[in-house]
Design a protein around this motif. Structure first.
Motif, PDB file in Angstrom:
ATOM      1  N   PHE A 382       0.833  -1.186   0.000  1.00  0.00           N
ATOM      2  CA  PHE A 382       0.000   0.000   0.000  1.00  0.00           C
ATOM      3  C   PHE A 382       0.877   1.248   0.000  1.00  0.00           C
ATOM      4  CE2 PHE A 382      -2.429  -3.347   2.035  1.00  0.00           C
ATOM      5  CZ  PHE A 382      -3.701  -3.205   1.482  1.00  0.00           C
ATOM      6  N   LEU A 383       0.588   2.182  -0.881  1.00  0.00           N
ATOM      7  CA  LEU A 383       1.269   3.474  -0.854  1.00  0.00           C
ATOM      8  C   LEU A 383       0.772   4.248   0.355  1.00  0.00           C
ATOM      9  CD1 LEU A 383       3.175   5.413  -2.451  1.00  0.00           C
ATOM     10  CD2 LEU A 383       1.092   6.370  -3.489  1.00  0.00           C
ATOM     11  N   ILE A 384       1.672   4.628   1.275  1.00  0.00           N
ATOM     12  CA  ILE A 384       1.255   5.348   2.483  1.00  0.00           C
ATOM     13  C   ILE A 384       1.798   6.776   2.527  1.00  0.00           C
ATOM     14  CG2 ILE A 384       0.884   3.255   3.845  1.00  0.00           C
ATOM     15  CD1 ILE A 384       3.610   3.743   5.164  1.00  0.00           C
ATOM     16  N   ARG A 385       2.595   7.147   1.533  1.00  0.00           N
ATOM     17  CA  ARG A 385       2.983   8.551   1.361  1.00  0.00           C
ATOM     18  C   ARG A 385       3.371   8.765  -0.089  1.00  0.00           C
ATOM     19  NH1 ARG A 385       4.676  12.300   5.284  1.00  0.00           N
ATOM     20  NH2 ARG A 385       5.276  10.571   6.673  1.00  0.00           N
ATOM     21  N   LYS A 386       2.771   9.762  -0.715  1.00  0.00           N
ATOM     22  CA  LYS A 386       3.087  10.064  -2.102  1.00  0.00           C
ATOM     23  C   LYS A 386       4.445  10.739  -2.200  1.00  0.00           C
ATOM     24  CE  LYS A 386      -1.742  10.938  -3.445  1.00  0.00           C
ATOM     25  NZ  LYS A 386      -2.676  11.987  -3.947  1.00  0.00           N
ATOM     26  N   ARG A 387       5.096  10.540  -3.339  1.00  0.00           N
ATOM     27  CA  ARG A 387       6.329  11.276  -3.616  1.00  0.00           C
ATOM     28  C   ARG A 387       5.991  12.755  -3.771  1.00  0.00           C
ATOM     29  NH1 ARG A 387      10.538   8.809  -4.977  1.00  0.00           N
ATOM     30  NH2 ARG A 387       9.343   7.004  -5.696  1.00  0.00           N
ATOM     31  N   GLU A 388       6.847  13.614  -3.250  1.00  0.00           N
ATOM     32  CA  GLU A 388       6.588  15.047  -3.348  1.00  0.00           C
ATOM     33  C   GLU A 388       6.736  15.545  -4.787  1.00  0.00           C
ATOM     34  OE1 GLU A 388       7.700  16.752   1.075  1.00  0.00           O
ATOM     35  OE2 GLU A 388       9.242  16.789  -0.474  1.00  0.00           O
ATOM     36  N   THR A 389       6.152  16.709  -5.032  1.00  0.00           N
ATOM     37  CA  THR A 389       6.221  17.363  -6.342  1.00  0.00           C
ATOM     38  C   THR A 389       6.680  18.802  -6.158  1.00  0.00           C
ATOM     39  OG1 THR A 389       3.943  18.185  -6.259  1.00  0.00           O
ATOM     40  CG2 THR A 389       4.277  15.942  -7.127  1.00  0.00           C
ATOM     41  N   MET A 390       6.869  19.504  -7.263  1.00  0.00           N
ATOM     42  CA  MET A 390       7.241  20.911  -7.174  1.00  0.00           C
ATOM     43  C   MET A 390       6.208  21.711  -6.387  1.00  0.00           C
ATOM     44  SD  MET A 390       9.337  23.328  -7.677  1.00  0.00           S
ATOM     45  CE  MET A 390      10.558  22.506  -8.709  1.00  0.00           C
ATOM     46  N   GLN A 391       4.948  21.332  -6.508  1.00  0.00           N
ATOM     47  CA  GLN A 391       3.898  22.042  -5.782  1.00  0.00           C
ATOM     48  C   GLN A 391       4.109  21.941  -4.263  1.00  0.00           C
ATOM     49  OE1 GLN A 391       1.624  23.994  -7.275  1.00  0.00           O
ATOM     50  NE2 GLN A 391       1.078  24.660  -5.203  1.00  0.00           N
ATOM     51  N   ASP A 392       4.608  20.791  -3.805  1.00  0.00           N
ATOM     52  CA  ASP A 392       4.896  20.637  -2.374  1.00  0.00           C
ATOM     53  C   ASP A 392       6.024  21.563  -1.937  1.00  0.00           C
ATOM     54  OD1 ASP A 392       3.026  18.470  -1.734  1.00  0.00           O
ATOM     55  OD2 ASP A 392       4.298  17.248  -3.032  1.00  0.00           O
ATOM     56  N   LEU A 393       7.003  21.752  -2.816  1.00  0.00           N
ATOM     57  CA  LEU A 393       8.142  22.610  -2.469  1.00  0.00           C
ATOM     58  C   LEU A 393       7.745  24.071  -2.319  1.00  0.00           C
ATOM     59  CD1 LEU A 393      11.192  21.400  -4.613  1.00  0.00           C
ATOM     60  CD2 LEU A 393      10.645  20.853  -2.237  1.00  0.00           C
ATOM     61  N   ILE A 394       6.790  24.513  -3.110  1.00  0.00           N
ATOM     62  CA  ILE A 394       6.462  25.947  -3.122  1.00  0.00           C
ATOM     63  C   ILE A 394       5.141  26.261  -2.423  1.00  0.00           C
ATOM     64  CG2 ILE A 394       7.766  26.286  -5.257  1.00  0.00           C
ATOM     65  CD1 ILE A 394       5.102  26.386  -6.764  1.00  0.00           C
ATOM     66  N   ARG A 395       4.506  25.237  -1.816  1.00  0.00           N
ATOM     67  CA  ARG A 395       3.170  25.423  -1.243  1.00  0.00           C
ATOM     68  C   ARG A 395       3.105  26.572  -0.238  1.00  0.00           C
ATOM     69  NH1 ARG A 395       2.156  20.500   0.322  1.00  0.00           N
ATOM     70  NH2 ARG A 395       0.791  20.000  -1.428  1.00  0.00           N
ATOM     71  N   ASN A 396       4.103  26.697   0.594  1.00  0.00           N
ATOM     72  CA  ASN A 396       4.052  27.709   1.653  1.00  0.00           C
ATOM     73  C   ASN A 396       4.886  28.965   1.342  1.00  0.00           C
ATOM     74  OD1 ASN A 396       2.356  26.197   3.373  1.00  0.00           O
ATOM     75  ND2 ASN A 396       4.107  24.957   4.006  1.00  0.00           N
ATOM     76  N   ILE A 397       5.398  29.025   0.124  1.00  0.00           N
ATOM     77  CA  ILE A 397       6.140  30.227  -0.283  1.00  0.00           C
ATOM     78  C   ILE A 397       5.146  31.360  -0.550  1.00  0.00           C
ATOM     79  CG2 ILE A 397       7.625  31.234  -2.062  1.00  0.00           C
ATOM     80  CD1 ILE A 397       9.071  29.231  -0.322  1.00  0.00           C
ATOM     81  N   VAL A 398       5.462  32.527  -0.035  1.00  0.00           N
ATOM     82  CA  VAL A 398       4.662  33.732  -0.306  1.00  0.00           C
ATOM     83  C   VAL A 398       5.467  34.614  -1.241  1.00  0.00           C
ATOM     84  CG1 VAL A 398       3.489  35.728   0.658  1.00  0.00           C
ATOM     85  CG2 VAL A 398       3.528  33.564   1.933  1.00  0.00           C
ATOM     86  N   GLU A 399       5.079  34.694  -2.494  1.00  0.00           N
ATOM     87  CA  GLU A 399       5.813  35.490  -3.478  1.00  0.00           C
ATOM     88  C   GLU A 399       5.484  36.975  -3.330  1.00  0.00           C
ATOM     89  OE1 GLU A 399       6.673  34.024  -7.500  1.00  0.00           O
ATOM     90  OE2 GLU A 399       5.128  32.497  -7.111  1.00  0.00           O
ATOM     91  N   ILE A 400       6.489  37.794  -3.488  1.00  0.00           N
ATOM     92  CA  ILE A 400       6.283  39.251  -3.459  1.00  0.00           C
ATOM     93  C   ILE A 400       6.809  39.840  -4.770  1.00  0.00           C
ATOM     94  CG2 ILE A 400       6.462  39.349  -0.938  1.00  0.00           C
ATOM     95  CD1 ILE A 400       9.324  40.351  -1.256  1.00  0.00           C
ATOM     96  N   ASP A 401       6.365  41.042  -5.062  1.00  0.00           N
ATOM     97  CA  ASP A 401       6.862  41.722  -6.267  1.00  0.00           C
ATOM     98  C   ASP A 401       8.261  42.256  -6.000  1.00  0.00           C
ATOM     99  OD1 ASP A 401       4.513  41.260  -7.669  1.00  0.00           O
ATOM    100  OD2 ASP A 401       3.547  43.054  -6.861  1.00  0.00           O
ATOM    101  N   ILE A 402       9.176  41.885  -6.845  1.00  0.00           N
ATOM    102  CA  ILE A 402      10.570  42.331  -6.690  1.00  0.00           C
ATOM    103  C   ILE A 402      11.034  43.010  -7.949  1.00  0.00           C
ATOM    104  CG2 ILE A 402      12.955  41.541  -6.328  1.00  0.00           C
ATOM    105  CD1 ILE A 402      11.873  39.289  -4.617  1.00  0.00           C
TER     106      ILE A 402
END
Length: 402
Positions: A382-402
């Protein structure tokens, strides 16, 4: 299908790098400990979940009848989510704020306090909430300095020399003690040091009436090679059982006996599968570079830990010497100068004893994804944890205008 073929099948099905946990091995280890200490009728085993906190692993331990040892409020919440009753969970943190202790109390779990400052603060906040006390027995034990936690300079526990101060705090606040706890270290091969800690804890407990439990921690050593030393449960059981029976008779009460093993229960259940990306020859070394690194499997780099590595794609190959390395952009070694069946690019290597402190210590260093986890339960995978994706890496990033 033999075990090696099954592992290859799972690597092909789920991809690599991949963690695999065999629930049968976990169950066998749990039952082995229960049987070894079966003469102690009040025995409770609490799984030390920091070793592996996958929710499905926790649910499996609940099904086995285990309690839970936790060290963070997040682990407490995972335990509750897995279905453990609050009183089946012991919260034994180190260096946390009084706010985290208060939150644990709001869940109704058992709390172990390991410093006088928090003991006093909690006693003033909630004197009616009985707590456990973690004692530092001043014993050097464990397989590595980083996992020896009961010596005099350790940050863990209240020194037994501070018992008079602790008693004064209890008297001033009215706080009640329900149990005592110790943990001297991990990978203990010499049971003499463990028994010394047991003696210290029992001696302290005699001065405190109406205790509900005594928690002796764990630290039992599992073998990492065929001829490696492991904790002799039979000898340990004979020594501790006799001491505990004498204590309970003198104490006048049948106190609950608690162990909190982590690595002992899950380490040998785990396999970590990696693909070989490249074979690289230098003037003195043959490197086998794999599709993982210490971001997934930190123990060899952090603890100098030895983990057996097998080439399951070429089990009958001629043995040669390799240094198995990862793809992290700095020193990143799984095994140095190892004798392994001939390794070819594309082969699958199996790293053993991967059930404890492996995925739980993983990270996204080099912006790499964390791997998948699979559990073998009742003969099915049984798969009990999916492999992460790019979306997981950036999920909590808050982008600002630079």
């Amino acid at each position: 299908m033999n075990h090696r073929e099954h592992l290859i099948q799972l690597a092909n099905k789920y991809g690599t790098p991949l963690y695999i946990y065999d629930s049968c091995k976990i169950q066998n280890q749990y039952r082995k400990m229960k049987k070894a200490f079966s003469e102690i009728k009040s025995l409770i085993i609490n799984y030390a979940c920091k070793a592996n906190t996958n929710l499905n692993i926790l649910k499996f331990f609940k099904k086995l009848g285990s309690g839970l040892d936790t060290v963070s409020i997040q682990e407490v919440e995972l335990g509750l989510k897995a279905g453990f009753q609050p009183r089946k969970i012991i919260f034994t943190p180190n260096g946390v704020s009084i706010q985290e202790i208060k939150k644990a109390a709001s869940f109704g779990v058992r709390i172990t306090i390991d410093n006088l400052s928090i003991l006093e603060q909690f006693g003033e906040y909630n004197p009616n909430y009985s707590v456990g006390i973690r004692i530092n027995p001043h014993i050097m034990a464990g397989g590595h300095l980083k996992i020896s936690v009961g010596h005099i300079d350790s940050k863990f526990g209240i020194s037994y020399y501070q018992i008079p101060h602790m008693k004064r705090i209890l008297k001033n606040t009215g706080l009640k003690i329900e149990g005592f706890h110790m943990h001297t270290g991990s990978d203990i091969s010499n049971i003499k040091s463990f028994l010394e800690g047991v003696q210290v804890l029992l001696q302290i407990a005699t001065d405190f009436p109406n205790l509900d439990y005594i928690d002796f921690g764990s630290g039992f050593k599992v073998p990492y090679t065929k001829n490696d030393i492991k904790t002799d449960l039979s000898t340990l059981s004979n020594s501790i059982t006799d001491k505990f029976k004498v204590f309970c008779k003198t104490y006048g009460n049948q106190v609950t006996f608690i162990f909190e093993p982590g690595k002992f229960l899950v380490s040998e259940s785990g396999y970590f599968l990696v693909h070989v990306n490249v074979i690289k020859h230098t003037t003195s070394t043959v490197f086998a570079g794999v599709d993982s690194g210490f971001n997934h499997f930190l123990r060899p780099m952090f603890y100098d830990a030895y983990h057996c590595i097998e080439n399951i794609s070429n089990p009958n190959g001629r043995f040669r010497f390799y240094t198995v390395v990862g793809y992290i952009c700095e020193s990143d070694t799984f095994g140095l100068n190892r004798k392994i069946q001939e390794i070819r690019e594309g082969d699958i290597l199996c790293i053993k004893n991967a059930g404890a402190y492996c995925f739980s210590m993983s990270s996204n260093y080099n912006s790499r994804y964390r791997p998948s986890e699979v559990m073998i339960l009742n003969g099915k995978d049984f798969l009990i944890r999916k492999r992460e994706t790019m979306q997981d890496l950036i999920r909590n990033i808050v982008e600002i205008d630079i």
